[in-house]
Write a protein that holds these residues in place. Structure first.
Motif, PDB file in Angstrom:
ATOM      1  N   ARG A   1       9.062   5.455   1.137  1.00 44.25           N
ATOM      2  CA  ARG A   1       8.949   5.981  -0.511  1.00 44.25           C
ATOM      3  C   ARG A   1       9.976   6.602  -0.892  1.00 44.25           C
ATOM      4  O   ARG A   1      10.601   6.233  -2.042  1.00 44.25           O
ATOM      5  N   ALA A   2      10.628   7.557   0.151  1.00 48.47           N
ATOM      6  CA  ALA A   2      11.740   8.480  -0.569  1.00 48.47           C
ATOM      7  C   ALA A   2      12.934   7.334  -0.775  1.00 48.47           C
ATOM      8  O   ALA A   2      13.508   7.664  -1.649  1.00 48.47           O
ATOM      9  N   LYS A   3      13.055   6.614   0.373  1.00 45.61           N
ATOM     10  CA  LYS A   3      14.137   5.894   0.213  1.00 45.61           C
ATOM     11  C   LYS A   3      13.995   4.761  -0.985  1.00 45.61           C
ATOM     12  O   LYS A   3      15.220   4.493  -1.720  1.00 45.61           O
ATOM     13  N   ILE A   4      13.174   4.209  -1.103  1.00 43.20           N
ATOM     14  CA  ILE A   4      12.842   3.279  -2.399  1.00 43.20           C
ATOM     15  C   ILE A   4      12.995   3.882  -3.505  1.00 43.20           C
ATOM     16  O   ILE A   4      13.738   3.458  -4.611  1.00 43.20           O
ATOM     17  N   ARG A   5      12.428   5.385  -3.504  1.00 45.40           N
ATOM     18  CA  ARG A   5      12.562   6.083  -5.141  1.00 45.40           C
ATOM     19  C   ARG A   5      14.075   6.357  -5.179  1.00 45.40           C
ATOM     20  O   ARG A   5      14.306   6.193  -6.381  1.00 45.40           O
ATOM     21  N   VAL A   6      14.681   6.764  -4.204  1.00 48.69           N
ATOM     22  CA  VAL A   6      15.920   7.080  -4.612  1.00 48.69           C
ATOM     23  C   VAL A   6      16.768   5.817  -5.028  1.00 48.69           C
ATOM     24  O   VAL A   6      17.646   6.024  -6.115  1.00 48.69           O
ATOM     25  N   PHE A   7      16.533   4.880  -4.410  1.00 53.35           N
ATOM     26  CA  PHE A   7      17.499   3.662  -4.933  1.00 53.35           C
ATOM     27  C   PHE A   7      16.961   3.006  -6.212  1.00 53.35           C
ATOM     28  O   PHE A   7      17.722   2.355  -7.036  1.00 53.35           O
ATOM     29  N   ALA A   8      15.611   2.976  -6.339  1.00 44.29           N
ATOM     30  CA  ALA A   8      14.881   2.803  -7.598  1.00 44.29           C
ATOM     31  C   ALA A   8      15.635   3.548  -8.923  1.00 44.29           C
ATOM     32  O   ALA A   8      15.818   3.029 -10.168  1.00 44.29           O
ATOM     33  N   GLU A   9      15.730   4.854  -8.759  1.00 42.77           N
ATOM     34  CA  GLU A   9      16.019   5.578  -9.752  1.00 42.77           C
ATOM     35  C   GLU A   9      17.434   5.663 -10.044  1.00 42.77           C
ATOM     36  O   GLU A   9      17.920   5.535 -11.119  1.00 42.77           O
ATOM     37  N   LEU A  10      18.266   5.144  -8.766  1.00 48.38           N
ATOM     38  CA  LEU A  10      19.417   5.075  -8.960  1.00 48.38           C
ATOM     39  C   LEU A  10      19.813   3.870 -10.059  1.00 48.38           C
ATOM     40  O   LEU A  10      20.766   3.587 -10.827  1.00 48.38           O
TER      41      LEU A  10
ATOM     42  N   PRO B   1      13.510   1.819  10.744  1.00 43.28           N
ATOM     43  CA  PRO B   1      12.801   1.407  11.947  1.00 43.28           C
ATOM     44  C   PRO B   1      11.062   1.305  11.786  1.00 43.28           C
ATOM     45  O   PRO B   1      10.382   1.843  10.863  1.00 43.28           O
ATOM     46  N   VAL B   2      10.471   0.524  12.756  1.00 44.57           N
ATOM     47  CA  VAL B   2       9.162   0.200  12.718  1.00 44.57           C
ATOM     48  C   VAL B   2       8.668   0.848  14.053  1.00 44.57           C
ATOM     49  O   VAL B   2       9.630   0.933  15.253  1.00 44.57           O
ATOM     50  N   PRO B   3       7.541   1.699  13.996  1.00 46.85           N
ATOM     51  CA  PRO B   3       6.750   1.783  12.819  1.00 46.85           C
ATOM     52  C   PRO B   3       7.095   2.593  11.801  1.00 46.85           C
ATOM     53  O   PRO B   3       7.920   3.741  11.961  1.00 46.85           O
ATOM     54  N   VAL B   4       6.987   1.998  10.418  1.00 43.37           N
ATOM     55  CA  VAL B   4       7.346   2.663   9.323  1.00 43.37           C
ATOM     56  C   VAL B   4       6.779   4.032   8.793  1.00 43.37           C
ATOM     57  O   VAL B   4       5.492   3.857   8.874  1.00 43.37           O
ATOM     58  N   VAL B   5       7.626   5.005   8.549  1.00 40.53           N
ATOM     59  CA  VAL B   5       6.850   6.293   8.044  1.00 40.53           C
ATOM     60  C   VAL B   5       6.838   6.194   6.460  1.00 40.53           C
ATOM     61  O   VAL B   5       7.791   6.278   5.749  1.00 40.53           O
ATOM     62  N   PRO B   6       5.514   6.160   5.913  1.00 37.61           N
ATOM     63  CA  PRO B   6       5.498   5.982   4.524  1.00 37.61           C
ATOM     64  C   PRO B   6       6.333   6.929   3.721  1.00 37.61           C
ATOM     65  O   PRO B   6       6.735   6.460   2.700  1.00 37.61           O
ATOM     66  N   GLU B   7       6.333   8.124   3.900  1.00 40.58           N
ATOM     67  CA  GLU B   7       6.830   8.955   3.128  1.00 40.58           C
ATOM     68  C   GLU B   7       8.510   8.993   3.096  1.00 40.58           C
ATOM     69  O   GLU B   7       9.197   9.033   2.207  1.00 40.58           O
ATOM     70  N   VAL B   8       9.077   8.298   4.399  1.00 36.83           N
ATOM     71  CA  VAL B   8      10.320   8.140   4.292  1.00 36.83           C
ATOM     72  C   VAL B   8      10.602   6.703   3.559  1.00 36.83           C
ATOM     73  O   VAL B   8      11.785   6.753   2.971  1.00 36.83           O
TER      74      VAL B   8
ATOM     75  N   VAL C   1       0.884  -1.333   0.028  1.00 31.65           N
ATOM     76  CA  VAL C   1       0.051  -0.168  -0.126  1.00 31.65           C
ATOM     77  C   VAL C   1       0.925   1.208  -0.147  1.00 31.65           C
ATOM     78  O   VAL C   1       0.697   2.233  -0.735  1.00 31.65           O
ATOM     79  N   ILE C   2       1.803   1.256   1.003  1.00 32.91           N
ATOM     80  CA  ILE C   2       2.930   2.505   0.942  1.00 32.91           C
ATOM     81  C   ILE C   2       3.424   2.638  -0.340  1.00 32.91           C
ATOM     82  O   ILE C   2       3.868   3.776  -0.960  1.00 32.91           O
ATOM     83  N   LEU C   3       4.091   1.846  -1.076  1.00 34.11           N
ATOM     84  CA  LEU C   3       4.837   1.711  -2.317  1.00 34.11           C
ATOM     85  C   LEU C   3       4.198   1.929  -3.573  1.00 34.11           C
ATOM     86  O   LEU C   3       4.758   1.937  -4.735  1.00 34.11           O
ATOM     87  N   LYS C   4       2.765   1.530  -3.491  1.00 34.52           N
ATOM     88  CA  LYS C   4       1.892   1.574  -4.813  1.00 34.52           C
ATOM     89  C   LYS C   4       1.981   2.824  -5.496  1.00 34.52           C
ATOM     90  O   LYS C   4       2.260   2.727  -6.800  1.00 34.52           O
ATOM     91  N   ASP C   5       2.036   3.750  -4.961  1.00 35.94           N
ATOM     92  CA  ASP C   5       2.246   5.329  -5.630  1.00 35.94           C
ATOM     93  C   ASP C   5       3.323   5.358  -6.448  1.00 35.94           C
ATOM     94  O   ASP C   5       3.670   6.216  -7.353  1.00 35.94           O
TER      95      ASP C   5
END
Length: 495
Positions: free
Chosen positions: A117-126, A108-115, A23-27
């Protein structure tokens, strides 16, 4: 332009967490791949290109650290980005262990969705940029390889073309050169050195040294060429001679073309030199041959004129027969001489040609060494032999089957002595006067060849002895005498 989606692997043993991550990463709009265990994650990695791995640290069987270690051992995944998720407090030691296993970050848990998504977006773009760079790098390498192949092919063709040019220049006895008009520097190829008979190791190419190899009478050709180029001439061609260091003179033809700058001034002159010595020699031989043919034609006409003018007969038929026989004798010796390129004729060949019209079997005996006669000597002696054979066939030993003829010859001190001895024929009587055949034979042998002819009219058969000098000086002197006054000589002999 739509970007290519990348695959993100989510690894956790709890379905609820996996659903939350989805759900968090769908966007992000990327492909999300689910694995509920470490082993399942390994199977996915072997089948799918993964950009980022999001893995839970605490899992049964294989925890996150162990899975990361196994992933890093595979060469394909040594640079794959891995983010650890931990629901427990992670110590610094655990963090260091995670980084050693290949983790690039912790969430860390609880996961902050924005954080997240930002981390995944950076590594996906990289990952996407890295793949694009790899693709561009491959394309560049392909273009470099293609260009390198083209250059290698072009170089090979150029080398092959240069080899063919060098072979053509060598075969055509050609050389090429280049002269920097400004600096005065010269460049010669191997063919140019070869034509001039010098080598690059010992010969410095400069105007003074080149001029020293030119024939003294042709030095002005170089000065004239330079003057023409200074006047604006763009191309120049001339024939000239060179004198090689060993003294050999060679004929050449030189062709030169000028290169000019934007102001029209000559900056460079390039050219080709062709060795035409053989052609020049062939032209000289051709001219000599033409003069020789003209000379021989005049000789033949003079002989034919003398034969026609001095032949005597009571009837036209006999006159025609006599003239034809003598002209044919002259034609036969010309054929023999032409086969030897007018170098000369063998005496035995002359005798065989005169014998050819007769079927005499064993009536004739020949004995003597091989003797090579000069052209002038061969012509005159052929006519003398014709007269002897004709006289013998009509009145002498060869006119009957019982007659015999012996021809012997020998050479001593450049003097040919030929003995003609007839026997067994009709009774011979000494003639009261000399006929044309005898007179012409005496004239040709004595006046033209500087020799002697002796006749002994024995009752049992004619005995004739001919002495003919074989030296070139005597033979050519006789020929010249015949050319200018041969008919007069024959006329005096018949008088």
């Amino acid at each position: 332009m739509d970007q290519e989606k990348v695959n993100i692997l989510l690894v956790d043993d709890q379905p609820a967490k996996l659903l939350a991550y989805e759900v968090i990463l769908k966007d992000l709009g990327e492909n999300l791949v689910i694995a509920s265990s470490g082993r399942e994650a390994l199977e996915v990695l072997l089948k799918t290109e993964i950009a980022v791995i999001l893995v839970d640290v605490c899992m049964p069987e294989l925890d996150g650290f162990e899975l990361a270690a196994m992933i890093r051992e595979h060469p394909r995944f040594q640079k794959t980005a891995m983010i650890f998720i931990s629901a427990i407090q992670v110590s610094d030691i655990d963090r260091l262990r995670g980084y050693e296993m290949g983790a690039v970050d912790y969430v860390p848990v609880p996961v902050v969705p924005e954080v997240l998504r930002a981390k995944i977006r950076v590594f996906a773009e990289l990952y996407r940029k890295t793949r694009e760079l790899e693709r561009l790098n491959h394309e560049l390498e392909d273009r470099v390889r293609a260009r390198t192949a083209e250059l290698e092919s072009s170089t090979a063709k150029l080398r092959e073309s240069e080899q063919r040019r060098s072979m053509a220049i060598a075969a055509g006895k050609m050389g090429s050169w280049d002269w920097d008009w400004i600096s005065g520097d010269w460049m010669w190829d191997d063919g140019q050195y070869r034509i001039f008979g010098v080598g690059p190791e010992s010969f410095e190419v400069n105007p003074a040294n080149v001029q020293a190899l030119l024939h003294p009478d042709d030095v002005d050709q170089l000065r004239k060429a330079i003057a023409e180029f200074n006047k604006g001439t763009r191309a120049y061609e001339t024939e000239f001679r060179i004198v090689r260091p060993d003294g050999e003179v060679r004929w050449c033809v030189g062709t030169a073309a000028a290169t000019v700058d934007e102001r029209g001034r000559v900056v460079r002159v390039s050219g080709v030199t062709v060795d035409i010595t053989e052609r020049k020699r062939a032209e000289e031989r051709q001219n000599l041959l033409a003069r020789e043919v003209d000379h021989r034609a005049k000789n033949a006409l003079a002989l034919a004129q003398s034969i026609v003018r001095l032949t005597r007969a009571d009837e036209v038929k006999d006159y025609v027969s006599a003239v034809e026989g003598r002209i044919n004798a002259l034609a036969r010796v010309h054929t023999i001489l032409s086969l030897s390129s007018w170098q000369g004729a063998e005496l035995s060949r002359l005798i065989d040609e005169e014998l050819a019209p007769y079927s005499l079997g064993d009536q004739i005996r020949l004995a003597g060494p091989e003797v090579q006669l000069l052209p002038a000597t061969a012509q005159t002696l052929a006519l003398a032999l014709h007269e002897l054979f004709t006289n013998s066939a009509k009145y002498g030993a060869l006119s009957t089957r019982s007659g015999r003829l012996a021809i012997d010859w020998q050479v001593e001190d450049e003097l040919l002595t030929l003995s003609w001895e007839e026997s067994g024929g009709p009774l011979v009587m000494t003639p009261k006067s000399r006929g044309f055949g005898t007179r012409s034979l005496l004239a040709s042998v004595e006046s033209q060849l500087g020799g002697q002819a002796q006749f002994d009219w024995r009752a049992e058969g004619l005995l004739c002895r001919l002495e003919v000098p074989l030296t070139r000086k005597t033979a050519t002197a006789g020929l010249g005498k015949f050319d200018t006054g041969g008919s007069a000589e024959l006329q005096r002999a018949s008088g």
